[in-house]
Design a protein around this motif. Structure first.
Motif, PDB file in Angstrom:
ATOM      1  N   MET A 135      -9.595  -1.837  -6.613  1.00 44.80           N
ATOM      2  CA  MET A 135      -8.428  -1.179  -6.021  1.00 44.80           C
ATOM      3  C   MET A 135      -7.200  -1.378  -6.904  1.00 44.80           C
ATOM      4  SD  MET A 135      -9.415  -2.397  -2.173  1.00 44.80           S
ATOM      5  CE  MET A 135      -7.941  -1.895  -1.286  1.00 44.80           C
ATOM      6  N   ALA A 182       0.842  -1.208   0.000  1.00 47.26           N
ATOM      7  CA  ALA A 182       0.000   0.000   0.000  1.00 47.26           C
ATOM      8  C   ALA A 182       0.873   1.251   0.000  1.00 47.26           C
ATOM      9  CB  ALA A 182      -0.940  -0.003   1.203  1.00 47.26           C
ATOM     10  N   TRP A 220      -5.033  -1.395   4.166  1.00 41.35           N
ATOM     11  CA  TRP A 220      -5.218  -1.341   2.707  1.00 41.35           C
ATOM     12  C   TRP A 220      -4.561  -2.538   2.017  1.00 41.35           C
ATOM     13  CZ3 TRP A 220      -8.887   1.313   0.756  1.00 41.35           C
ATOM     14  CH2 TRP A 220      -9.215   2.580   1.219  1.00 41.35           C
TER      15      TRP A 220
END
Ligand SMILES: [Fe+2]
Ligand SMILES: [Fe+2]
Length: 247
Positions: free
Chosen positions: A236, A108, A120
């Motif tokens: 993502m 991340a 994350w």
């Protein structure tokens, strides 16, 4: 009038975006802090060019079906810190889960969002790794702040330097620590922190290929490519592929 560094950077960026055949509007998150997010985002003049709705030509083009290693190559800076941590983990004879966790623990920071990086990274990886691996990555963020003498892990000197001698962890980090400390996978996350090298040698270059087999055995690479497999975190990965897409 002399320009501030920020103004100079913005002018250079403006000149650069003028050369693109697309208008780029930044996400609020990219500028929050430098700008007050309560104010409207300043937008480049609408001069008839279409808005950026695909790959940004300023970034390395990624393959249509990107693999984990493609993200390392094209989106995760020089990932020396993670590579060296993973090599240390191998040297220390820990299991493959810990080695993989070391190899991926800071992705991340390397390519997505720094704040709350453990959470994350865990979310990015959850569909593709053993639950224990993503769990360890989520909790390494909190565990890094808490010593465990039983494995020779002390509070990092680097954190004293980075955050000052009186830094206090926030309550949610203390809660996460207490939760993780009592969990059956505590030692997996703890071993990640033990191998999470905070002083590393910039001259030692570790190649990604050193971990081809471990990744092959422990990372479920989707055949459609990361970002295009419909997993709960595919969006993502797509955001890392095309971070400047208008929508
Ligand atoms: Fe970390
Ligand atoms: Fe790290």
């Amino acid at each position: 009038m002399a320009l501030t560094a920020l103004q100079r950077a913005e002018a250079a960026e403006h000149a650069m975006s003028q050369e693109l055949d697309r208008i780029v509007v930044k996400s609020v998150l990219f500028t929050s802090g430098e700008r007050d997010p309560r104010q409207p985002m300043p937008r480049p003049a609408d001069d008839g060019r279409p808005y950026m709705m695909g790959p940004d030509p300023r970034l390395a083009r990624m393959p249509d079906r990107p693999t984990l290693f493609d993200f390392f190559k094209y989106r995760f800076g020089p990932a020396n810190h993670m590579l060296q941590s993973a090599r240390l983990a191998v040297k220390n004879g820990v299991g493959e889960k810990v080695v993989l966790a070391c190899l991926l623990h800071d992705i991340a920071i390397a390519g997505f969002i720094r704040s709350d990086h453990g959470y994350w990274a865990a979310q990015l990886l959850e569909p593709y790794v053993d639950e224990e691996v993503s769990w360890a990555i989520r909790y390494h963020q909190a565990l890094r702040f808490f010593p465990d003498e039983s494995v020779g892990y002390g509070y990092p000197e680097l954190y004293v330097k980075l955050f000052g001698p009186n830094y206090q962890t926030e309550p949610y980090i203390q809660d996460a620590y207490r939760y993780a400390r009592a969990h059956k996978w505590y030692m997996t996350a703890r071993l990640l922190t033990v191998n999470d090298l905070y002083s590393f040698d910039p001259n030692t270059k570790v190649e990604l290929e050193e971990f081809t087999d471990i990744v092959g055995r422990n990372f479920k690479q989707p055949k459609e490519g990361l970002g295009f497999d419909g997993s709960p975190s595919a969006h993502m990965w797509r955001t890392m592929i095309a971070p400047t897409k208008y929508l």
